[in-house]
Design an enzyme around this catalytic site. Sequence first.
Site, PDB file in Angstrom:
ATOM      1  N   ILE A 672       0.744  -1.449   0.062  1.00  0.00           N
ATOM      2  CA  ILE A 672      -0.017   0.113   0.035  1.00  0.00           C
ATOM      3  C   ILE A 672       0.924   1.536   0.051  1.00  0.00           C
ATOM      4  CG2 ILE A 672      -2.061  -1.020   1.187  1.00  0.00           C
ATOM      5  CD1 ILE A 672      -1.057  -0.033   3.797  1.00  0.00           C
ATOM      6  N   GLY A 673       2.085   1.119   0.067  1.00  0.00           N
ATOM      7  CA  GLY A 673       2.831   2.354   0.102  1.00  0.00           C
ATOM      8  C   GLY A 673       4.295   1.989   0.303  1.00  0.00           C
ATOM      9  N   GLY A 675       8.043   3.850   2.227  1.00  0.00           N
ATOM     10  CA  GLY A 675       8.603   4.876   2.901  1.00  0.00           C
ATOM     11  C   GLY A 675      10.295   5.009   2.911  1.00  0.00           C
ATOM     12  N   GLY A 676      11.135   5.660   3.612  1.00  0.00           N
ATOM     13  CA  GLY A 676      12.511   5.713   3.087  1.00  0.00           C
ATOM     14  C   GLY A 676      13.179   4.250   3.621  1.00  0.00           C
ATOM     15  N   GLY A 678      11.404   1.261   4.197  1.00  0.00           N
ATOM     16  CA  GLY A 678      10.818   0.062   3.694  1.00  0.00           C
ATOM     17  C   GLY A 678       9.505   0.164   3.131  1.00  0.00           C
ATOM     18  N   ASP A 797      10.222  14.932  11.063  1.00  0.00           N
ATOM     19  CA  ASP A 797       9.792  14.634   9.664  1.00  0.00           C
ATOM     20  C   ASP A 797       8.250  14.940   9.416  1.00  0.00           C
ATOM     21  OD1 ASP A 797      10.129  14.089   6.946  1.00  0.00           O
ATOM     22  OD2 ASP A 797      10.322  11.868   7.176  1.00  0.00           O
TER      23      ASP A 797
END
Length: 951
Positions: A672-673, A675-676, A678, A797
């Site tokens: 589903i997406g 990130g930096g 994983g 972040d």
Amino acid sequence: MDKKRLSLLFLVLFLWSSSMNLTLGSTSKEVDALLKWKASLKTPNNSAFYSWTIDLPAAKSINSSENSPCNWFGVFCNTEKSVITINLTNSGLQGTLHQFSFSSFSNLSSLNLSSNELYSAIPPEIINLSKLVFLDLTDNKFSGKIPPGIGNLTNLKTLFLTKNQLSGSIPQELRNLKSLSQLSLDSNNLSGLIPPSLGDLTNLTLLALSTNNLSGPIPQELGNLKSILYLFLNANKLNGSIPFSFSGLRKLRMLCLHRNQLSGSVPQEIENLLELTSLDLDTNQFSGYLPENLCKSGVLRGFSAFDNHFIGPIPKYFRNCTTLYKLRIQGNRFLGNITEVFGVYPNLSYIDISRNKFYGEISQDWKQSKNLTVMKMADNNITGTIPSEIGSLKQLAELDLSSNNLVGLIPKQLGNLTSLLNMRLNDNQLSGGIPSEFMSLTNLNHLDLSSNNLNNSIPGFFGVFLRANYVNLSSNKFSQEIPVQFGNLVHLSQLDLSYNSLEGEIPWQMSKMQSLESLNLSHNSLSGSIPTTFDGMLGLLNIDISYNKLHGPVPNITVFRTAPKEALEGNMGLCANFGSLEPCPGSSRIEPNPALIAVPVVGAYLLIVVVCLIAIVIGRKYKTKSNEEEEEEERDENQDGEVVFSVLNYDRRKLYKEIIRATNNFDPRFFIGEGGCGRVYKAKLSLPNTDIVAVKKLHSPAEGQRRLIGKELLNEIRALVEIRHRNIVKFYGFCLHKRESFLVYEYVERGSLGSMLRSEEGAKELDWDKRVKIVRGVAHALDYMHHGCSIPIVHRDISSNNVLVDSEFEARVSDFGTAKLLNPDSSNWTSLAGTFGYVAPELAYTMKISEKCDVYSFGVLALEVMMGKQPGDFISTLYASSSLELENKQKLVMKIMQVLDQRPQPPLPNLEIQLTTIATLVISCLQYDPNSRPPMNIISKILSTQSIIHL
């Protein structure tokens, strides 16, 4: 003393004591009522309701002023210590109003319970609030019918029941609220007809009935609302025509009728509404001509009539309507020469005239529309060349000139559009190559140059389009090889290079595009074999490599096994041990030289793993562990080499196996997406008392890396586990295993705020009410992290990609991979972390971390929510020193208000005030000096009270 005087004295004393008893009794009654209601509610642990208590010793005193509710959070009293206002907006309340004793508040004039989680019916006893002037129950979960008794609250001036689950019809009894100035019932499940009796409410300045299931015609009687300024009837099932009586609404500023089933022509007399600034007629069945003199008043800012059946020319006054901010008339049958019908619009931000019958050439005068963010003229009969002057529109985020008859070269000046997200020039007759200046368009998300006469090679600089999701260069005359730099486009989901003259082999680097779902290389002259590295492209759903010169084995993965025969035909000799292809006699595939790629790949691999693991454990420097710490870690490690910290309260091995099962060993179907550190997968657990979770699988941890985690770092992970806040994603656990390592989070339905803002439909769904709610939610989360935790936590972040949106459009701050605990006994120095564009400027010259870094990022995020896109260079114009004059601050606030996202409908007056508040906060949050930025608890408080404070 004579008997007469004595009797008079007793009478005075009796009356005095009676009045005292009455006053104290009234206060006591209000105290008891509030405490009883509080006891029936669920309130947050950090709620300000701690002030709702009584002092028992003082309660025994005849002077019980210490127990007055007047000092309680959200409660305000008159001089007689009687409650007149209750304002508990956005206080995290969960429960009903059934235990609220309305009869105990005889003097209550204002009740604001908006933005909570109150549910069930609105009790009919609300009729007892006879002095009520202001009632706001917006953004809750109230259900059932609107109590008809509200019509007896004849002092009401404001009634807001927006964004609930109310059903049934609008009560006829509301006609009795003659003092009512604002009535908002939008975003519910109301049905039936609009009562004609609402036309009796002649003091109304706002009537909002949008986003319901109302049907039937618009009552002529609404034309009696001579004081109305804002009329919202959109998003219902209304039919019939616009009442002629609307021509008498001479004070009307905004009229929204879009997304209904209205038909007929627009009354010519509408042009006489000289105060009208916004008119939305889109998504109906209107026909005929628009009123000829529309915008003759020169104040019209927004006009939307798309997806109707309008014909003929657009109104002549539109050429000189310099106030226009938004113009959307796509999907009709308008005609005319665009050079003649459109003029110069210095304030225009959004224009879409697509899918009409306009002709002529695009004027150079468009360069004067400096505020343009969206320019769409697709699917018309436009001829000539693309003016190079468009390249001066530095704010432009979307350019769509597709499906016309444009000729000539693509202007190199378009490379100046560094804010551009979407470019569609497809289906024209453009020629030449792709300008080298396009290498500056690093923000591109969607690029379509297909179906033109473009030639030469595909430039290698395509590798800089790191944010690209869709690239289509098909049906042109491109030649030579496919650039290996396409492998850099790791977020690309669709790539179409078909129907060109491309040669050479398919670059093995393309297999690095792990987000790719659709790849079309058909009808070219590609040769060689399919790279073996394509075996790892498990996310591919569609592929077409037909009509090339390919040979050798086809990768044995799902996309090739399920591909139709037509997707592989027309090659020289493809083979496979499945499907209709000839069986392979032996492998003849060309492998990439391991010696050429092993060192950089392994090096990058190890670097990513180390960085991500450090990020996940909050970036603290590793400290050498003592023998005692080594022994403690050994106790946390099971025989499989697994370390799990979980609040799901399940056996660690069982939980690990369940997650592997639920994701089918992290099958791409559950992806589903990313990130930096994983990729994120959706997992539906079958364990008792659990539901869907989000699992972030870390990038391939190496054996023994769990030894990097020391006792101090594990304590910080445990601290994150303890975070519990409505606006923070729940962190369920962490697993470091010799085979797979991952984080387990709460699953949030709507995904990231960034993805919603980048989507046309998502941005429309995020109306201004929802956007204000999201900004407020992020502020509450950061307030909790900075001021509500025993050890302050800095996120480091905050970005739109790290703010998730749940089903109720509540913001959830996520991704604590770079978060840091602020130790008061430490210097709190850090390595640079965060997302480009959101990082506070002081981190460029110092590594000292503080809460004010999050404050700066919050300012960027709030500005992005208002603009609908990442602010980029716009922020540089908003830097201000601590000595900035108030007058200049106000100018900057107005500058922000001029660049509001045009995709949602214009904000209502009350929301415009809240947006002004947010814009004021943005100016303060983006101060260059961190000491000049306000703390998050102040920001959170301002957003809760919806007040405008110049910081």
